[in-house]
Write a protein that holds these residues in place. Structure first.
Motif, mmCIF file in Angstrom:
data_model
loop_
_atom_site.group_PDB
_atom_site.id
_atom_site.type_symbol
_atom_site.label_atom_id
_atom_site.label_comp_id
_atom_site.label_asym_id
_atom_site.label_seq_id
_atom_site.Cartn_x
_atom_site.Cartn_y
_atom_site.Cartn_z
ATOM 1 N N LEU A 235 28.532 -68.215 -14.495
ATOM 2 C CA LEU A 235 27.333 -68.898 -14.968
ATOM 3 C C LEU A 235 26.260 -68.779 -13.885
ATOM 4 O O LEU A 235 26.313 -69.454 -12.857
ATOM 5 N N VAL A 236 25.333 -67.899 -14.112
ATOM 6 C CA VAL A 236 24.286 -67.631 -13.122
ATOM 7 C C VAL A 236 22.932 -67.734 -13.801
ATOM 8 O O VAL A 236 22.811 -67.598 -15.028
ATOM 9 N N ASP A 237 21.916 -67.990 -12.995
ATOM 10 C CA ASP A 237 20.572 -68.106 -13.536
ATOM 11 C C ASP A 237 20.156 -66.811 -14.220
ATOM 12 O O ASP A 237 20.451 -65.714 -13.745
ATOM 13 N N GLY A 238 19.484 -66.957 -15.326
ATOM 14 C CA GLY A 238 18.997 -65.814 -16.094
ATOM 15 C C GLY A 238 18.626 -66.281 -17.484
ATOM 16 O O GLY A 238 19.024 -67.387 -17.904
ATOM 17 N N PRO A 239 17.885 -65.488 -18.227
ATOM 18 C CA PRO A 239 17.464 -65.905 -19.574
ATOM 19 C C PRO A 239 18.627 -66.287 -20.479
ATOM 20 O O PRO A 239 18.530 -67.232 -21.266
ATOM 21 N N TRP A 240 19.750 -65.598 -20.353
ATOM 22 C CA TRP A 240 20.866 -65.840 -21.269
ATOM 23 C C TRP A 240 21.485 -67.217 -21.057
ATOM 24 O O TRP A 240 21.960 -67.833 -22.017
ATOM 25 N N LYS B 34 23.903 -62.029 -26.075
ATOM 26 C CA LYS B 34 22.803 -61.116 -26.407
ATOM 27 C C LYS B 34 23.085 -60.373 -27.710
ATOM 28 O O LYS B 34 22.198 -60.219 -28.556
ATOM 29 N N GLU B 35 24.339 -59.935 -27.905
ATOM 30 C CA GLU B 35 24.678 -59.205 -29.128
ATOM 31 C C GLU B 35 24.510 -60.093 -30.363
ATOM 32 O O GLU B 35 23.978 -59.649 -31.392
ATOM 33 N N VAL B 36 24.957 -61.341 -30.267
ATOM 34 C CA VAL B 36 24.816 -62.241 -31.408
ATOM 35 C C VAL B 36 23.347 -62.538 -31.685
ATOM 36 O O VAL B 36 22.901 -62.502 -32.844
ATOM 37 N N ASP B 37 22.589 -62.821 -30.652
ATOM 38 C CA ASP B 37 21.161 -63.094 -30.855
ATOM 39 C C ASP B 37 20.434 -61.886 -31.429
ATOM 40 O O ASP B 37 19.598 -62.018 -32.328
ATOM 41 N N ASP B 38 20.763 -60.701 -30.935
ATOM 42 C CA ASP B 38 20.112 -59.488 -31.444
ATOM 43 C C ASP B 38 20.465 -59.245 -32.905
ATOM 44 O O ASP B 38 19.649 -58.717 -33.678
ATOM 45 N N GLY B 39 21.691 -59.643 -33.301
ATOM 46 C CA GLY B 39 22.134 -59.395 -34.668
ATOM 47 C C GLY B 39 21.781 -60.482 -35.661
ATOM 48 O O GLY B 39 22.078 -60.360 -36.858
ATOM 49 N N THR B 40 21.131 -61.548 -35.168
ATOM 50 C CA THR B 40 20.826 -62.682 -36.041
ATOM 51 C C THR B 40 19.400 -63.204 -35.849
ATOM 52 O O THR B 40 19.069 -64.302 -36.320
ATOM 53 N N ASP B 41 18.586 -62.438 -35.139
ATOM 54 C CA ASP B 41 17.220 -62.887 -34.816
ATOM 55 C C ASP B 41 17.237 -64.226 -34.083
ATOM 56 O O ASP B 41 16.351 -65.070 -34.277
ATOM 57 N N GLY B 42 18.267 -64.427 -33.245
ATOM 58 C CA GLY B 42 18.341 -65.636 -32.428
ATOM 59 C C GLY B 42 18.509 -66.908 -33.233
ATOM 60 O O GLY B 42 18.066 -67.974 -32.806
#
Length: 313
Positions: free
Chosen positions: A235-240, A208-216
């Motif tokens: 490793l669990v279900d979720g958006p990430w 999440k931190e990398v995506d937030d800092g790079t516009d994904g």
């Protein structure tokens, strides 16, 4: 078959194999000296290039046998300024060897490959992947890694792969550097036996931190240099988890500290490892890239390919 850098087939449902266990295989089973854990010096000798050729040839042959694509990783994991300097290489020498590494893989693809074959420029951390003593912020990491990425951008590379990254700020910097040159990039985080990065961050928070800092911008994320037992339960279900598209696993269940101090190779159980990765593929069918890291060899890769192919059929 050349893959355009903006058309990454591993983003589809197709399976791809990759291999990053060359260093431990060379050191422990073939008695090849690798100062600084670097393989790029092998490009300078005929014998060294023969070693690199063999790994590329064997992986391509395995891909053909099982009808899956392959991602060829360049010998450039420690071919950055600081880690090159430790073993006596100047920035000018590193420029030449980074380019030569990609050219060498392209030759292998042209000679052996008639299946989807992706050329990956392997970029590693600035310092110890297991215990980064001096952490950079994202801006410092971008400036540092842009030097190597700029060179790789001049080659026929398909993607930048940042392997064994221990903290999200360095990953953010690498992704930004790749973005500045318009090259696709993936980040492979390493985790400890508790499934967390060496700095304590969770995979979910790091991604999440990398995506937030790079516009994904990153094409996807991976996990490498850890045994499935170390991370399967996180490793669990979720958006990430949809952002995780690759797993390149260690053969050994040892911790990073134990691996650092090991005097003999722990090759684990190749058959078991293949089964574990196939189970993860069944749990998360969107994960398409699988392979072996520390302690693995062609036996592990054969088991991984066979088990993945079995569940796909």
């Amino acid at each position: 078959m050349h893959i355009h850098r903006y058309n990454l087939p591993q983003l589809n449902a197709d399976l791809f194999l990759t291999y990053t266990g060359m260093e431990t295989d060379l050191l422990f089973t073939q008695n090849v000296d690798l100062p600084g854990f670097a393989t790029f010096p092998l490009l300078e000798t005929e014998e060294g290039r023969a070693h690199l050729n063999r790994y590329a040839r064997d992986l391509i042959a395995l891909g053909k046998e099982h009808g899956v694509g392959v991602i060829l990783e360049s010998a450039t994991w420690v071919a950055n300024r600081d880690r090159g300097a430790v073993i006596g290489y100047s920035p000018e020498q590193l420029i030449k060897l980074n380019k030569k590494a990609i050219g060498h893989l392209c030759e292998s693809r042209n000679e052996y490959g008639d299946l989807p074959t992706v050329i990956s420029a392997n970029v590693g951390p600035r310092s110890d992947a297991y215990a980064p003593s001096e952490q950079m912020n994202a801006e410092e990491a971008e400036t540092y890694h842009a030097e190597q990425v700029a060179v790789l951008a001049q080659t026929d590379v398909d993607i930048i792969s940042a392997y064994t990254i221990a903290y999200p700020a360095e990953a953010t910097g690498i992704v930004r550097a790749a973005r500045s040159f318009g090259i696709p990039v993936v980040v492979a985080f390493t985790v400890e036996v508790d499934g967390r990065l060496p700095t304590g961050a969770s995979l979910e928070d790091a991604i999440k931190e990398v995506d937030d800092g790079t516009d994904g911008y990153a094409s996807y994320f991976m996990i490498n240099c850890a045994h499935p037992d170390h991370f399967a339960n996180v490793l669990v279900d979720g958006p990430w988890i949809r952002r995780v598209r690759g797993i390149v696993a260690n053969a050994s269940r040892c911790s990073h500290a134990e691996l650092d101090n090991a005097e003999v190779l722990d090759a684990g159980d190749p058959i078991e490892l293949g089964g574990q990765l196939a189970n993860l593929r069944q749990r998360f069918p969107h994960i398409t890239v699988f392979g072996g890291c520390c302690g693995t060899d062609i036996r592990h890769m054969q088991s991984i390919a066979k088990n993945l192919r079995n569940i796909a059929d």
